[in-house]
Scaffold this motif. Structure first.
Motif, PDB file in Angstrom:
ATOM      1  N   SER A  59      -7.797  12.431  -3.722  1.00 42.02           N
ATOM      2  CA  SER A  59      -8.950  11.280  -3.732  1.00 42.02           C
ATOM      3  C   SER A  59     -10.148  11.338  -4.782  1.00 42.02           C
ATOM      4  O   SER A  59     -10.995  10.848  -4.435  1.00 42.02           O
ATOM      5  CB  SER A  59      -9.416  11.156  -2.102  1.00 42.02           C
ATOM      6  OG  SER A  59     -10.089  12.595  -1.900  1.00 42.02           O
ATOM      7  N   THR A  62      -6.261   0.957  -4.777  1.00 38.68           N
ATOM      8  CA  THR A  62      -6.170   1.432  -3.637  1.00 38.68           C
ATOM      9  C   THR A  62      -6.951   0.667  -2.655  1.00 38.68           C
ATOM     10  O   THR A  62      -6.721   0.131  -1.629  1.00 38.68           O
ATOM     11  CB  THR A  62      -5.988   2.784  -3.399  1.00 38.68           C
ATOM     12  OG1 THR A  62      -4.956   3.569  -4.223  1.00 38.68           O
ATOM     13  CG2 THR A  62      -5.862   3.380  -2.072  1.00 38.68           C
ATOM     14  N   LYS A 108      -1.481  12.628  -4.652  1.00 40.87           N
ATOM     15  CA  LYS A 108      -2.174  12.910  -3.495  1.00 40.87           C
ATOM     16  C   LYS A 108      -3.443  13.362  -3.492  1.00 40.87           C
ATOM     17  O   LYS A 108      -3.743  14.769  -2.857  1.00 40.87           O
ATOM     18  CB  LYS A 108      -1.152  13.635  -2.711  1.00 40.87           C
ATOM     19  CG  LYS A 108       0.074  12.977  -2.528  1.00 40.87           C
ATOM     20  CD  LYS A 108       0.284  11.735  -1.924  1.00 40.87           C
ATOM     21  CE  LYS A 108       1.812  11.207  -1.650  1.00 40.87           C
ATOM     22  NZ  LYS A 108       2.426  11.019  -3.121  1.00 40.87           N
ATOM     23  N   THR A 167       2.411   1.581  -3.450  1.00 44.85           N
ATOM     24  CA  THR A 167       1.657   2.179  -4.560  1.00 44.85           C
ATOM     25  C   THR A 167       1.238   3.321  -4.310  1.00 44.85           C
ATOM     26  O   THR A 167       1.004   4.355  -5.168  1.00 44.85           O
ATOM     27  CB  THR A 167       0.292   1.348  -4.266  1.00 44.85           C
ATOM     28  OG1 THR A 167       0.441  -0.190  -4.352  1.00 44.85           O
ATOM     29  CG2 THR A 167      -0.856   1.778  -5.591  1.00 44.85           C
ATOM     30  N   ALA A 168       1.070   4.007  -2.929  1.00 48.05           N
ATOM     31  CA  ALA A 168       0.913   5.395  -2.597  1.00 48.05           C
ATOM     32  C   ALA A 168       2.003   6.456  -3.301  1.00 48.05           C
ATOM     33  O   ALA A 168       1.482   7.561  -3.688  1.00 48.05           O
ATOM     34  CB  ALA A 168       0.892   5.570  -1.236  1.00 48.05           C
ATOM     35  N   LEU A 207       0.935   7.429  -6.848  1.00 46.07           N
ATOM     36  CA  LEU A 207      -0.298   8.112  -7.210  1.00 46.07           C
ATOM     37  C   LEU A 207      -0.096   9.481  -6.735  1.00 46.07           C
ATOM     38  O   LEU A 207       0.319   9.900  -5.434  1.00 46.07           O
ATOM     39  CB  LEU A 207      -1.319   7.354  -6.405  1.00 46.07           C
ATOM     40  CG  LEU A 207      -1.526   5.763  -6.913  1.00 46.07           C
ATOM     41  CD1 LEU A 207      -2.574   5.061  -6.090  1.00 46.07           C
ATOM     42  CD2 LEU A 207      -1.875   5.526  -8.397  1.00 46.07           C
ATOM     43  N   LEU A 258       0.996  -0.979   0.062  1.00 43.02           N
ATOM     44  CA  LEU A 258      -0.144  -0.092   0.069  1.00 43.02           C
ATOM     45  C   LEU A 258       0.740   1.430   0.009  1.00 43.02           C
ATOM     46  O   LEU A 258       0.408   2.332  -0.738  1.00 43.02           O
ATOM     47  CB  LEU A 258      -0.878   0.025   1.321  1.00 43.02           C
ATOM     48  CG  LEU A 258      -1.924   1.120   1.293  1.00 43.02           C
ATOM     49  CD1 LEU A 258      -2.880   1.078   0.302  1.00 43.02           C
ATOM     50  CD2 LEU A 258      -2.620   1.043   2.649  1.00 43.02           C
ATOM     51  N   THR A 259       1.890   1.091   0.898  1.00 42.59           N
ATOM     52  CA  THR A 259       2.994   2.278   0.917  1.00 42.59           C
ATOM     53  C   THR A 259       3.543   2.449  -0.601  1.00 42.59           C
ATOM     54  O   THR A 259       3.827   3.689  -1.035  1.00 42.59           O
ATOM     55  CB  THR A 259       3.820   2.179   1.785  1.00 42.59           C
ATOM     56  OG1 THR A 259       3.418   1.900   3.133  1.00 42.59           O
ATOM     57  CG2 THR A 259       4.953   3.350   1.882  1.00 42.59           C
ATOM     58  N   LEU A 261     -10.657   7.974  -6.241  1.00 50.78           N
ATOM     59  CA  LEU A 261      -9.668   7.091  -5.536  1.00 50.78           C
ATOM     60  C   LEU A 261      -9.419   5.998  -6.416  1.00 50.78           C
ATOM     61  O   LEU A 261     -10.196   5.402  -7.111  1.00 50.78           O
ATOM     62  CB  LEU A 261     -10.451   6.678  -4.521  1.00 50.78           C
ATOM     63  CG  LEU A 261      -9.765   5.820  -3.305  1.00 50.78           C
ATOM     64  CD1 LEU A 261      -8.718   7.128  -2.477  1.00 50.78           C
ATOM     65  CD2 LEU A 261     -10.556   5.362  -2.147  1.00 50.78           C
ATOM     66  N   PRO A 262      -7.966   5.757  -6.525  1.00 49.03           N
ATOM     67  CA  PRO A 262      -7.685   4.655  -7.505  1.00 49.03           C
ATOM     68  C   PRO A 262      -8.342   3.139  -7.017  1.00 49.03           C
ATOM     69  O   PRO A 262      -8.287   3.120  -5.767  1.00 49.03           O
ATOM     70  CB  PRO A 262      -6.131   4.724  -7.463  1.00 49.03           C
ATOM     71  CG  PRO A 262      -5.840   5.999  -6.991  1.00 49.03           C
ATOM     72  CD  PRO A 262      -6.990   6.456  -6.076  1.00 49.03           C
ATOM     73  N   ILE A 310      -6.200  -3.075  -2.454  1.00 48.87           N
ATOM     74  CA  ILE A 310      -5.265  -3.270  -1.449  1.00 48.87           C
ATOM     75  C   ILE A 310      -5.795  -3.244  -0.050  1.00 48.87           C
ATOM     76  O   ILE A 310      -5.568  -3.920   0.824  1.00 48.87           O
ATOM     77  CB  ILE A 310      -4.175  -2.493  -1.558  1.00 48.87           C
ATOM     78  CG1 ILE A 310      -3.241  -2.706  -2.986  1.00 48.87           C
ATOM     79  CG2 ILE A 310      -2.912  -2.868  -0.629  1.00 48.87           C
ATOM     80  CD1 ILE A 310      -2.213  -1.770  -3.414  1.00 48.87           C
ATOM     81  N   LEU A 311      -6.650  -2.005   0.188  1.00 47.26           N
ATOM     82  CA  LEU A 311      -7.381  -2.135   1.535  1.00 47.26           C
ATOM     83  C   LEU A 311      -8.342  -2.951   1.492  1.00 47.26           C
ATOM     84  O   LEU A 311      -8.364  -3.642   3.115  1.00 47.26           O
ATOM     85  CB  LEU A 311      -8.187  -0.798   1.589  1.00 47.26           C
ATOM     86  CG  LEU A 311      -7.050   0.589   1.555  1.00 47.26           C
ATOM     87  CD1 LEU A 311      -8.145   1.669   1.401  1.00 47.26           C
ATOM     88  CD2 LEU A 311      -6.219   0.668   2.982  1.00 47.26           C
TER      89      LEU A 311
END
Length: 421
Positions: A288, A295, A286, A280-281, A284, A277-278, A291-292, A298-299
């Motif tokens: 929302s 993401t 910053k 991927t962030a 992308l 997740l980190t 929102l991808p 992964i969440l």
């Protein structure tokens, strides 16, 4: 592409565009230049009738796109723009100047369009006083400008890493209103014959288009084009590993409870997903909006892993209960449910327990299991309950993990289309 290669392209094309001076001696050209620049002011629009409008024909060449940065919303592109217009103050009769038809002159000596990028990361003026212009006897001026420029584009990352974008490079003549200077594109919109491919992004060479408009009361030309991310790298380094980790989340329920490694195993998987997740962030923007999907994906896997960890802990509590603890009927029903389909096979393979119900064959006096009867409640212990819960959770997590994952990935790849930024 290295800076040396870029400079080489620029020098080559400028050399082709500038050509050579045709006809006449040095003195002929010097006298012609002196005559042309007499009473000539480079700050005044080169029209005899100052109430008129000067039309500029544009032709663009793209030779590289070394960087696309969605996080900053920026594209770096190497471009060259050739501008052609008629300067009514720079005309002559070749026969009066020993047949000289074309001369070259630095752009700082004559009027040139202050071509400016209207969507830059930093202010960019495609003009410099040392650049050369080619002037013909009819007054036609050819002026090629360009370089490595950086301009902005709004990236819609909803379908990352299968995202596709439509970006624009906007140019306008700084300081000249619509009624003074106008643009037109008479030939090919953009020449990409010497374009050098980008390893991460695909540029659709046939997608270039232009649109004329206005900005701040000045004429503007917007060159639009399509780019698409080459997703194979992210598919191998992000998508497939996340799917593999999702499979490992399901396998935690196959580990023996006695091993004592289940909780540590689940926590390790959860931390692995947090690392992805980190990573991927960092790729992308910053924001929302929107929102991808990756993401959310992964969440979702991270939430499944956390829920699995909770079930592992609760099941550990069930496993360590003693016979002194009362067992609710729901636990017994859970065990019966998991044993119903395979209890007959188990009874055939294992000798019957003392509490099993048997029938007696009167003739042979032999005992054999009654496959039609249920196993007695006294035969169900807390370890049996723990084992039954593991079986149910394994099947449930396989379904919950993989069906949504397949749907999300197929939708992300199939629904991705070119989105204008």
């Amino acid at each position: 592409m290295t800076n040396i290669n870029v400079v080489g392209y620029v020098v080559l094309i400028l050399g082709m565009m500038m050509g050579t001076i045709q006809g006449g001696t040095y003195e002929d050209v010097y006298n012609l230049r002196t005559t042309l620049l007499t009473s000539y002011d480079a700050d005044i629009l080169p029209l005899d009738d100052q109430s008129g409008s000067l039309n500029i024909n544009l032709s663009m060449m793209v030779f590289t796109m070394p960087e696309v940065n969605p996080v900053q919303g920026a594209i770096t592109m190497g471009v060259m723009v050739t501008q052609e217009w008629y300067d009514e103050r720079l005309t002559w009769t070749p026969s009066d100047h020993s047949g000289t038809m074309i001369i070259s002159m630095k752009s700082g000596n004559i009027w040139t369009p202050p071509l400016t990028v209207s969507n830059p990361i930093t202010f960019t003026l495609l003009d410099s006083s040392w650049m050369q212009t080619k002037i013909m006897s009819s007054g036609k001026v050819m002026y090629t400008v360009g370089g490595i420029i950086q301009f902005s584009c709004s990236f819609n990352m909803k379908f990352w890493p299968f995202d596709k974008h439509i970006c624009t490079l906007n140019l306008f003549p700084y300081g000249y209103m619509v009624n003074e200077v106008s643009f037109s594109v008479p030939g090919t919109v953009v020449d990409t014959s010497i374009y050098s491919e980008n390893g991460e992004w695909f540029l659709d060479k046939d997608s270039f288009n232009y649109e004329l408009g206005t900005v701040f009361g000045m004429n503007e030309i917007a060159y639009s084009f399509k780019i698409a991310r080459l997703s194979a790298f992210y598919l191998l380094t992000v998508i497939l590993p996340i799917n593999g980790i999702g499979m490992l989340t399901c396998l935690v329920f196959l580990l023996p409870t006695e091993s004592g490694e289940r909780v540590g195993y689940s926590i390790t998987i959860m931390l692995s997903l947090a690392v992805f997740l980190t990573v991927t962030a960092e790729e992308l923007p910053k924001n929302s909006e929107p929102l991808p999907i990756i993401t959310v994906y992964i969440l979702f896997n991270l939430a499944i892993c956390i829920i699995g960890l909770l079930f592992v802990i609760l099941n550990w509590i069930l496993f360590n209960r003693t016979e002194k603890d009362d067992m609710a009927e729901i636990y017994k029903s859970t065990v019966r449910f998991t044993r119903r389909k395979w209890c007959k096979r188990k009874i055939r393979d294992d000798p019957p327990r003392k509490t099993s119900v048997v029938r007696i064959n009167v003739k042979s006096k032999k005992k054999f299991p009654d496959f039609g009867d249920e196993i007695a409640d006294e035969d169900i212990g807390w370890k049996d309950v723990s084992e039954a819960v593991d079986k149910i959770m394994f099947v449930l997590f396989v379904v919950v993990t993989y069906i949504p994952s397949i749907i999300i990935l197929i939708y992300t790849a199939a629904a991705s289309g070119y989105i204008k930024g």
